[in-house]
Design a protein around this motif. Structure first.
Motif, PDB file in Angstrom:
ATOM      1  N   LEU A 235     120.163 -76.075  49.341  1.00  0.00           N
ATOM      2  CA  LEU A 235     119.179 -77.056  48.898  1.00  0.00           C
ATOM      3  C   LEU A 235     119.518 -77.538  47.487  1.00  0.00           C
ATOM      4  O   LEU A 235     119.785 -76.727  46.599  1.00  0.00           O
ATOM      5  N   LEU A 236     119.524 -78.848  47.301  1.00  0.00           N
ATOM      6  CA  LEU A 236     119.854 -79.415  45.993  1.00  0.00           C
ATOM      7  C   LEU A 236     118.602 -79.550  45.133  1.00  0.00           C
ATOM      8  O   LEU A 236     117.587 -80.090  45.573  1.00  0.00           O
ATOM      9  N   VAL A 237     118.721 -79.042  43.913  1.00  0.00           N
ATOM     10  CA  VAL A 237     117.661 -79.142  42.914  1.00  0.00           C
ATOM     11  C   VAL A 237     118.323 -79.688  41.655  1.00  0.00           C
ATOM     12  O   VAL A 237     119.260 -79.078  41.135  1.00  0.00           O
ATOM     13  N   LYS A 238     117.885 -80.855  41.211  1.00  0.00           N
ATOM     14  CA  LYS A 238     118.462 -81.492  40.027  1.00  0.00           C
ATOM     15  C   LYS A 238     119.986 -81.598  40.132  1.00  0.00           C
ATOM     16  O   LYS A 238     120.710 -81.349  39.174  1.00  0.00           O
ATOM     17  N   GLY A 239     120.480 -81.925  41.326  1.00  0.00           N
ATOM     18  CA  GLY A 239     121.902 -82.178  41.524  1.00  0.00           C
ATOM     19  C   GLY A 239     122.773 -80.957  41.772  1.00  0.00           C
ATOM     20  O   GLY A 239     123.978 -81.097  41.954  1.00  0.00           O
ATOM     21  N   ARG A 240     122.209 -79.772  41.775  1.00  0.00           N
ATOM     22  CA  ARG A 240     122.974 -78.544  42.029  1.00  0.00           C
ATOM     23  C   ARG A 240     122.289 -77.747  43.133  1.00  0.00           C
ATOM     24  O   ARG A 240     121.069 -77.791  43.267  1.00  0.00           O
ATOM     25  N   SER A 241     123.074 -76.995  43.894  1.00  0.00           N
ATOM     26  CA  SER A 241     122.484 -76.177  44.945  1.00  0.00           C
ATOM     27  C   SER A 241     121.771 -74.977  44.328  1.00  0.00           C
ATOM     28  O   SER A 241     122.058 -74.567  43.198  1.00  0.00           O
ATOM     29  N   VAL A 242     120.872 -74.416  45.092  1.00  0.00           N
ATOM     30  CA  VAL A 242     120.137 -73.226  44.657  1.00  0.00           C
ATOM     31  C   VAL A 242     121.120 -72.113  44.286  1.00  0.00           C
ATOM     32  O   VAL A 242     120.964 -71.454  43.257  1.00  0.00           O
ATOM     33  N   THR A 243     122.164 -71.926  45.102  1.00  0.00           N
ATOM     34  CA  THR A 243     123.134 -70.861  44.798  1.00  0.00           C
ATOM     35  C   THR A 243     123.926 -71.168  43.528  1.00  0.00           C
ATOM     36  O   THR A 243     124.290 -70.242  42.797  1.00  0.00           O
ATOM     37  N   GLN A 244     124.190 -72.434  43.243  1.00  0.00           N
ATOM     38  CA  GLN A 244     124.867 -72.779  41.985  1.00  0.00           C
ATOM     39  C   GLN A 244     123.981 -72.467  40.780  1.00  0.00           C
ATOM     40  O   GLN A 244     124.465 -71.950  39.778  1.00  0.00           O
ATOM     41  N   TRP A 245     122.698 -72.783  40.875  1.00  0.00           N
ATOM     42  CA  TRP A 245     121.777 -72.435  39.783  1.00  0.00           C
ATOM     43  C   TRP A 245     121.751 -70.923  39.574  1.00  0.00           C
ATOM     44  O   TRP A 245     121.814 -70.447  38.441  1.00  0.00           O
TER      45      TRP A 245
END
Length: 172
Positions: free
Chosen positions: A147-157
């Motif tokens: 899921l993208l949040v502010k242009g990044r995936s949850v796992t990236q955050w």
């Protein structure tokens, strides 16, 4: 209630409590949400025991995230947030402005409402601190890792945070 209509969108709600009966409080909150007209709880993450943030002198929290289908003809973000705040009061939440991150009987945060972005000070979306909190991102990643949040995936955050997990315990 079911929400199998063309106006349905996905929203994510964070739940938390640090009372002795926290697991039951999370269950009660989830059941109350599922009884709302035009909203249906689709999935719940696992529950995690999490280290307090901001004020360490309190019991650990029990946290989870719910994925809900929302009928956007019935609910908009401000209305859903108002319903969550009303449920918190009904479930025993008493806010103490002097202790912003202190103990709470129940916390129900609107994390995401479809792709809606809002800078309304009363209803900020995505939730303003969710990408800083492992206790939100770990259960959210369980439900929607890409899921993208502010242009990044949850796992990236989550990869950008300093945290660790031991079983169901999250330390940050």
């Amino acid at each position: 209630m079911t929400c199998a209509c063309s106006s349905a969108l996905l929203a994510y709600i964070g739940l938390g409590s640090n009372t002795p009966d926290a697991p039951q409080r999370l269950t009660t909150a989830s059941e109350a949400l599922d009884r709302l007209e035009g909203l249906h709880v689709l999935r719940a993450s696992s529950r995690y025991s999490t280290e307090p943030q901001g004020y360490a002198g309190q019991p650990w929290f029990e946290n989870a995230v719910l994925e809900v289908a929302v009928d956007s003809r019935r609910w908009q973000p401000r209305e859903l947030l108002a319903a969550l705040l009303g449920m918190e009061v009904a479930l025993g939440r008493r806010r103490n402005p002097a202790l912003r991150f202190g103990p709470r009987s129940i916390d129900m945060d609107l994390l995401l409402f479809g792709q809606v972005q809002s800078d309304d000070p009363w209803c900020l979306l995505p939730h303003p601190r969710m990408c800083e909190r492992a206790f939100v991102l770990v259960p959210l990643a369980e439900l929607a890792p890409g899921l993208l949040v502010k242009g990044r995936s949850v796992t990236q955050w989550l990869a950008g945070l300093s945290w660790r997990r031991e079983g169901r315990a999250i330390f940050q």
